[in-house]
Design a protein around this motif. Structure first.
Motif, PDB file in Angstrom:
ATOM      1  N   ARG A   6      26.496  74.900  63.623  1.00  0.00           N
ATOM      2  CA  ARG A   6      27.466  76.133  63.373  1.00  0.00           C
ATOM      3  C   ARG A   6      27.912  76.741  64.959  1.00  0.00           C
ATOM      4  NH1 ARG A   6      24.561  76.937  59.290  1.00  0.00           N
ATOM      5  NH2 ARG A   6      22.957  78.455  59.798  1.00  0.00           N
ATOM      6  N   GLY A   7      26.856  76.966  65.593  1.00  0.00           N
ATOM      7  CA  GLY A   7      27.062  77.535  66.847  1.00  0.00           C
ATOM      8  C   GLY A   7      28.266  76.738  67.789  1.00  0.00           C
ATOM      9  N   LEU A   8      27.979  75.689  67.847  1.00  0.00           N
ATOM     10  CA  LEU A   8      29.063  74.747  68.735  1.00  0.00           C
ATOM     11  C   LEU A   8      30.263  74.697  68.014  1.00  0.00           C
ATOM     12  CD1 LEU A   8      26.547  71.791  69.487  1.00  0.00           C
ATOM     13  CD2 LEU A   8      27.509  73.109  71.106  1.00  0.00           C
ATOM     14  N   ARG A   9      30.380  74.636  66.593  1.00  0.00           N
ATOM     15  CA  ARG A   9      31.877  74.731  66.042  1.00  0.00           C
ATOM     16  C   ARG A   9      32.329  75.950  66.356  1.00  0.00           C
ATOM     17  NH1 ARG A   9      30.287  71.665  60.251  1.00  0.00           N
ATOM     18  NH2 ARG A   9      30.465  69.961  61.006  1.00  0.00           N
ATOM     19  N   ASN A  10      31.860  77.199  66.239  1.00  0.00           N
ATOM     20  CA  ASN A  10      32.125  78.510  66.561  1.00  0.00           C
ATOM     21  C   ASN A  10      32.795  78.274  67.944  1.00  0.00           C
ATOM     22  OD1 ASN A  10      31.826  79.673  63.932  1.00  0.00           O
ATOM     23  ND2 ASN A  10      29.834  80.440  64.443  1.00  0.00           N
ATOM     24  N   PHE A  11      32.085  77.824  68.863  1.00  0.00           N
ATOM     25  CA  PHE A  11      32.606  77.631  70.270  1.00  0.00           C
ATOM     26  C   PHE A  11      33.601  77.002  70.418  1.00  0.00           C
ATOM     27  CE2 PHE A  11      32.248  75.148  74.105  1.00  0.00           C
ATOM     28  CZ  PHE A  11      32.302  76.106  75.091  1.00  0.00           C
ATOM     29  N   THR A  12      33.738  75.765  69.673  1.00  0.00           N
ATOM     30  CA  THR A  12      34.995  75.003  69.727  1.00  0.00           C
ATOM     31  C   THR A  12      36.304  75.601  69.161  1.00  0.00           C
ATOM     32  OG1 THR A  12      34.505  73.740  67.756  1.00  0.00           O
ATOM     33  CG2 THR A  12      33.597  72.803  70.034  1.00  0.00           C
ATOM     34  N   GLN A  62      42.069  72.581  70.497  1.00  0.00           N
ATOM     35  CA  GLN A  62      41.054  72.024  69.562  1.00  0.00           C
ATOM     36  C   GLN A  62      41.569  70.597  69.180  1.00  0.00           C
ATOM     37  OE1 GLN A  62      40.402  74.724  66.507  1.00  0.00           O
ATOM     38  NE2 GLN A  62      38.882  75.822  67.525  1.00  0.00           N
ATOM     39  N   ILE A  63      42.698  70.460  68.871  1.00  0.00           N
ATOM     40  CA  ILE A  63      43.645  69.052  68.612  1.00  0.00           C
ATOM     41  C   ILE A  63      43.334  68.131  69.560  1.00  0.00           C
ATOM     42  CG2 ILE A  63      45.429  67.859  67.512  1.00  0.00           C
ATOM     43  CD1 ILE A  63      43.881  69.761  65.665  1.00  0.00           C
ATOM     44  N   SER A  64      43.392  68.812  70.943  1.00  0.00           N
ATOM     45  CA  SER A  64      43.647  67.791  71.948  1.00  0.00           C
ATOM     46  C   SER A  64      41.891  67.419  72.391  1.00  0.00           C
ATOM     47  CB  SER A  64      44.016  68.742  73.437  1.00  0.00           C
ATOM     48  OG  SER A  64      43.638  67.891  74.416  1.00  0.00           O
ATOM     49  N   GLN A  65      40.987  68.505  71.815  1.00  0.00           N
ATOM     50  CA  GLN A  65      39.759  68.070  72.024  1.00  0.00           C
ATOM     51  C   GLN A  65      39.443  66.716  71.173  1.00  0.00           C
ATOM     52  OE1 GLN A  65      36.959  71.209  71.262  1.00  0.00           O
ATOM     53  NE2 GLN A  65      35.340  70.217  71.257  1.00  0.00           N
ATOM     54  N   VAL A  66      39.802  66.776  69.999  1.00  0.00           N
ATOM     55  CA  VAL A  66      39.427  66.074  68.941  1.00  0.00           C
ATOM     56  C   VAL A  66      40.249  64.455  69.635  1.00  0.00           C
ATOM     57  CG1 VAL A  66      39.901  64.996  66.701  1.00  0.00           C
ATOM     58  CG2 VAL A  66      39.429  67.725  67.042  1.00  0.00           C
ATOM     59  N   ILE A  67      41.202  64.563  69.871  1.00  0.00           N
ATOM     60  CA  ILE A  67      41.851  63.182  70.295  1.00  0.00           C
ATOM     61  C   ILE A  67      41.170  62.790  71.600  1.00  0.00           C
ATOM     62  CG2 ILE A  67      44.222  62.497  71.511  1.00  0.00           C
ATOM     63  CD1 ILE A  67      45.679  64.531  69.772  1.00  0.00           C
ATOM     64  N   LEU A 133      31.717  63.350  67.152  1.00  0.00           N
ATOM     65  CA  LEU A 133      32.386  63.287  65.944  1.00  0.00           C
ATOM     66  C   LEU A 133      32.091  64.256  64.817  1.00  0.00           C
ATOM     67  CD1 LEU A 133      32.066  59.307  65.253  1.00  0.00           C
ATOM     68  CD2 LEU A 133      34.239  60.791  65.919  1.00  0.00           C
ATOM     69  N   SER A 134      31.003  65.025  64.981  1.00  0.00           N
ATOM     70  CA  SER A 134      30.853  65.969  63.948  1.00  0.00           C
ATOM     71  C   SER A 134      31.514  67.320  64.188  1.00  0.00           C
ATOM     72  CB  SER A 134      29.191  66.390  63.827  1.00  0.00           C
ATOM     73  OG  SER A 134      28.948  67.261  63.114  1.00  0.00           O
ATOM     74  N   ILE A 135      31.729  67.725  65.371  1.00  0.00           N
ATOM     75  CA  ILE A 135      32.502  68.713  65.716  1.00  0.00           C
ATOM     76  C   ILE A 135      34.085  68.269  65.512  1.00  0.00           C
ATOM     77  CG2 ILE A 135      33.327  70.100  67.583  1.00  0.00           C
ATOM     78  CD1 ILE A 135      30.483  70.172  68.742  1.00  0.00           C
ATOM     79  N   ALA A 136      34.481  67.282  65.837  1.00  0.00           N
ATOM     80  CA  ALA A 136      35.841  66.755  65.485  1.00  0.00           C
ATOM     81  C   ALA A 136      36.266  66.964  64.270  1.00  0.00           C
ATOM     82  CB  ALA A 136      36.153  65.454  66.276  1.00  0.00           C
ATOM     83  N   LYS A 137      35.350  66.227  63.466  1.00  0.00           N
ATOM     84  CA  LYS A 137      35.464  66.355  61.997  1.00  0.00           C
ATOM     85  C   LYS A 137      35.769  67.871  61.346  1.00  0.00           C
ATOM     86  CE  LYS A 137      33.498  64.928  57.664  1.00  0.00           C
ATOM     87  NZ  LYS A 137      32.229  65.229  56.842  1.00  0.00           N
ATOM     88  N   GLY A 138      34.734  68.719  62.107  1.00  0.00           N
ATOM     89  CA  GLY A 138      34.850  70.384  61.446  1.00  0.00           C
ATOM     90  C   GLY A 138      36.125  70.838  62.016  1.00  0.00           C
ATOM     91  N   ILE A 139      36.665  70.523  63.243  1.00  0.00           N
ATOM     92  CA  ILE A 139      37.888  70.911  63.716  1.00  0.00           C
ATOM     93  C   ILE A 139      39.125  70.629  62.663  1.00  0.00           C
ATOM     94  CG2 ILE A 139      39.587  70.883  65.622  1.00  0.00           C
ATOM     95  CD1 ILE A 139      37.158  70.600  67.710  1.00  0.00           C
ATOM     96  N   MET A 140      39.038  69.072  62.316  1.00  0.00           N
ATOM     97  CA  MET A 140      40.206  68.912  61.493  1.00  0.00           C
ATOM     98  C   MET A 140      40.228  69.540  60.187  1.00  0.00           C
ATOM     99  SD  MET A 140      42.320  66.923  63.138  1.00  0.00           S
ATOM    100  CE  MET A 140      43.156  66.557  61.743  1.00  0.00           C
ATOM    101  N   GLU A 141      38.871  69.756  59.521  1.00  0.00           N
ATOM    102  CA  GLU A 141      38.707  70.492  58.472  1.00  0.00           C
ATOM    103  C   GLU A 141      39.156  71.916  58.332  1.00  0.00           C
ATOM    104  OE1 GLU A 141      34.722  69.754  57.200  1.00  0.00           O
ATOM    105  OE2 GLU A 141      35.209  67.876  56.444  1.00  0.00           O
ATOM    106  N   ASP A 142      38.939  72.505  59.634  1.00  0.00           N
ATOM    107  CA  ASP A 142      39.419  74.098  59.761  1.00  0.00           C
ATOM    108  C   ASP A 142      40.923  73.938  59.876  1.00  0.00           C
ATOM    109  OD1 ASP A 142      36.898  74.837  60.052  1.00  0.00           O
ATOM    110  OD2 ASP A 142      36.789  74.974  62.410  1.00  0.00           O
ATOM    111  N   HIS A 143      41.517  72.965  60.350  1.00  0.00           N
ATOM    112  CA  HIS A 143      43.150  72.792  60.315  1.00  0.00           C
ATOM    113  C   HIS A 143      43.602  72.077  59.106  1.00  0.00           C
ATOM    114  CE1 HIS A 143      42.398  73.376  64.724  1.00  0.00           C
ATOM    115  NE2 HIS A 143      43.736  73.878  64.640  1.00  0.00           N
TER     116      HIS A 143
END
Length: 168
Positions: A6-12, A62-67, A133-143
């Motif tokens: 959760r902390g890492l996702r908030n950071f990202t 964030q999208i750049s981070q996922v890519i 991948l876990s953080i990337a998945k979370g970013i995509m869900e946030d979008h």
């Protein structure tokens, strides 16, 4: 573990970074600037199809981070294989935009598919945290989108999917 994730996702999430209308091509160009030299220096062919001429509402960093995460994962998976390549392509219809990263690998074993997006799962010996991948998945869900592995591909392929949002 969940507290760390959760902390890492908030950071990202970039704190209070607002959503903005950003050209897909701008995101792609900026992301490639971080990794294109690495691909070239290691003899990995990077094929980038022309990006669609549209904007998406997002936090561009964030999208750049996922890519970038998907490109780096592809790089790591194929760097020591014969004739390695990575392809970045796009699909657009009236309902979704898909950004697809495919590499010359032969897919992901069934035994790993269900675990690969879980926090701290990694196959990278001494090099991975298992959070990408876990953080990337979370970013995509946030979008309001999703990130998934495409098992129907003949190669290793991940899809970022954005729902329809008044494409311009």
């Amino acid at each position: 573990i969940s507290k760390i994730v959760r902390g890492l996702r908030n950071f990202t999430k970039g704190g209070s970074e607002p959503l903005e209308q950003v050209k897909v091509s701008t995101i792609i160009e900026e992301t490639l600037s971080y990794c294109i030299d690495r691909f070239q220096m290691n003899g990995i062919k990077l094929i980038v199809e022309p990006s669609p001429d549209l904007e998406i509402e997002c936090r561009a960093s964030q999208i750049s981070q996922v890519i970038l995460n998907l490109l780096n994962n592809s790089f790591d998976a194929i760097v020591n294989t014969p004739q390695p390549w990575v392809k970045l392509r796009f699909m657009v219809d009236e309902r979704v935009l898909k950004i697809i990263v495919t590499d010359s690998g032969h897919g992901i074993p069934d035994s790993i598919r269900n675990k690969m997006m879980e926090p701290f799962f990694t196959r990278k010996a001494r090099a991975g945290t298992g959070l990408g991948l876990s953080i990337a998945k979370g970013i995509m869900e946030d979008h309001h989108g999703r990130l998934y592995y495409d098992p129907s591909s003949n190669h290793t392929s991940f899809v970022m999917e954005f729902p329809y949002r008044d494409w311009e």
